[in-house]
Structure formats: C-alpha cells, structure tokens
Write an enzyme that holds these catalytic residues in place. Sequence first.
Site, PDB file in Angstrom:
ATOM      1  N   CYS A  77     -22.702   0.867  -7.720  1.00  0.00           N
ATOM      2  CA  CYS A  77     -21.868   1.447  -7.177  1.00  0.00           C
ATOM      3  C   CYS A  77     -21.819   3.155  -7.500  1.00  0.00           C
ATOM      4  O   CYS A  77     -21.665   4.016  -6.829  1.00  0.00           O
ATOM      5  CB  CYS A  77     -20.517   1.059  -7.242  1.00  0.00           C
ATOM      6  SG  CYS A  77     -19.960   0.718  -9.083  1.00  0.00           S
ATOM      7  N   ASP A  86       0.797  -1.218   0.048  1.00  0.00           N
ATOM      8  CA  ASP A  86      -0.072  -0.107   0.103  1.00  0.00           C
ATOM      9  C   ASP A  86       0.752   1.206  -0.015  1.00  0.00           C
ATOM     10  O   ASP A  86       0.259   2.498  -0.468  1.00  0.00           O
ATOM     11  CB  ASP A  86      -1.000   0.101   1.297  1.00  0.00           C
ATOM     12  CG  ASP A  86      -2.208   1.039   1.041  1.00  0.00           C
ATOM     13  OD1 ASP A  86      -2.724   1.231  -0.128  1.00  0.00           O
ATOM     14  OD2 ASP A  86      -2.436   1.638   2.030  1.00  0.00           O
ATOM     15  N   CYS A  93     -19.560   1.896  -1.794  1.00  0.00           N
ATOM     16  CA  CYS A  93     -19.580   1.285  -3.140  1.00  0.00           C
ATOM     17  C   CYS A  93     -19.548  -0.334  -3.128  1.00  0.00           C
ATOM     18  O   CYS A  93     -19.699  -0.978  -3.829  1.00  0.00           O
ATOM     19  CB  CYS A  93     -18.744   1.772  -4.095  1.00  0.00           C
ATOM     20  SG  CYS A  93     -16.736   1.614  -3.623  1.00  0.00           S
ATOM     21  N   CYS A 148     -23.923  -3.602 -13.019  1.00  0.00           N
ATOM     22  CA  CYS A 148     -25.168  -3.254 -12.659  1.00  0.00           C
ATOM     23  C   CYS A 148     -25.356  -1.690 -12.367  1.00  0.00           C
ATOM     24  O   CYS A 148     -26.323  -1.219 -12.207  1.00  0.00           O
ATOM     25  CB  CYS A 148     -25.567  -4.036 -11.398  1.00  0.00           C
ATOM     26  SG  CYS A 148     -24.436  -3.460  -9.901  1.00  0.00           S
TER      27      CYS A 148
END
Length: 307
Positions: free
Chosen positions: A182, A122, A232, A179
């Site tokens: 989010c 990260d 989300c 879809c």
Amino acid sequence: MLTAEKIKAYAQSLSVPACGVCSAKRDEQLAERLYKQRARYPLCGFEEADIEKRVNPKCLLPSAQSVFVCIFPYYVGEAQPENLARFASVRDYHRIARQYLALIADFIGRHEPHLEYKILCDTSPLADRQLAYRAGLGFWGKNHMLIHPRFGSYFCIGSLLLNIPLLPDRPIGQQCSGCDACIRACPGGALTNDFGFDCEKCISYITQKKEITDGQTQLLRKQCSVYGCDVCQKVCPHNQNVPDTPIREFYTDMLPKLDGHALAAMSGRAFKRAYESYAFSWCSKTTLLKNFPEDMKDGDIITGRQL
C-alpha cells in the site's frame, strides 16, 4: 436478560455478517495516538477538532455504557468501477447501515424498555474504525484501513451507542502482513512505514475537498478517480479473494462511473436529484468536476454550466 450474543444473532439474521461490542469508556489509547498524529500531520478537514469528542462516547450519549458495532461489506466482485471508488459506486452506505441499525435498535428496545441509544455511521465525531477495532472486528493495516479477517477492508462501519451493559469483545490478535504494498502504490505518497498518514496527500481526501492546491491538482492528474480512491485496498493481500457482500442493497443501482460531460451539463439541483442515493451526492458538482481530466475544463462544456 438480553445478551450481546442474542443481539449479534439477530443482526446476522438480517445478513449483517459481523458484529462486536466495546465499552463506552473514554479511549485513552486513541487520545494518545491522535495527539501524536496531529503533532506530525495537518488535521483532516472532515475530522472533529475536539479530541475529547473523538475519544469519549459519553459526549454523544451521557448514559452510554456499551457500543454495538457492525460492519457492512460492500464488495461486489463482478463490478469494476471505472472512475469511482467501490464505496461510491454502490448505494449510499450511510442510509443502508442506518436502516439496519434502526432494526437492531428496535429489537433491543423490545427487550429493554428503558433503552437509550444513538445510531452512528461515519458522520459522528467518534472514530468508527477504532470502535470496530476495540470490538474485535479487524486489525490495522499500514494503509490506515481496518482489515477484517474475512471481508478485508471493503466495508463501512455502523454502531449503536447503548445505555445498557453488554459483555465487550477483545481486539483480535492478527496483524498486517507488513508487505508495504500500500505504501509503494499510494498515488500521493500519503502513507509511511511507521503507520503515518498525511491526509493532504491522500487522493480520496483530495477528491472530496472543495479547494485544492496546485500540487494536489497535479496528484489528481496522475490517476483516474473522480471520487475516492481504492489503490491501497486493491494491492492489499488481505483483500484478495474476499467474498461478495451479503448486503442485498449494494447490488442494486450500481454506478460504474461518472460522466464528466453529463455532469457539467446538469444544474446543481438536477445533480442532487440524479445522485441522491449515492454517498458522493453530499459534494457539489463543482467539487467533483475539478477531479476530471484537464481537457474537461476547456470550452463551453464546463464554463457554461448551470449552478
């Protein structure tokens, strides 16, 4: 000869559930995408500005030949954080991932006496999600999260840059269901249908910024998170019915919420001592206090805080 499969088997014996390998070559596809992203949206304040460092592992380890990538799921189903994102309510994933990666590196070193490596989690310039994508550990969602077929997107990523050749995996063929849940649910409207992402409208990013605009302040007032954002991810169909994490460290010292009054009464040093084992502790307490509701900013509770 040490193979990728033997390393994966060892990692899985440690309860690291999914691993993959990609080459350490320069990522031309990512470079092209970053140039397009930066032409369209502002640069994230936490992102390395030098694109070459983002796409070329050899900038970190000149001898690098391969990247061994692991995912560390952090989803604990019964835990429902109140004002923290799930990744922030469990113990610091940076430390946990690095501990596992160090064990894997030791295992490799016992078979490869001339091993050179670097642990990534990260904080390096490299794009962790892209490395995991290339290593076959997920597909891209429209929320810019990487989605694993079994663990959804509730995971962090850790990698080992290695100076040894390993057989690379291939990206998986699965795709986002499309879809657009989010996109519709994002509190700041940070997402677009063509996979666009404006970090300055992302609640997770805004909660971590020291200084924010009036418009960003108004976005914070429309939701309850004081660090990170899971909206989300919560609405994503790929995150429904995901299993709980096999990483045992994520089950201890879970923190459901931050109390603004208690936080305001702490000194800066006391804050660091109290929360040093959580990922949000790198922020100052002042940065976190700005994310609390407006009534937390009135009176002596905050204006009289110790710094």
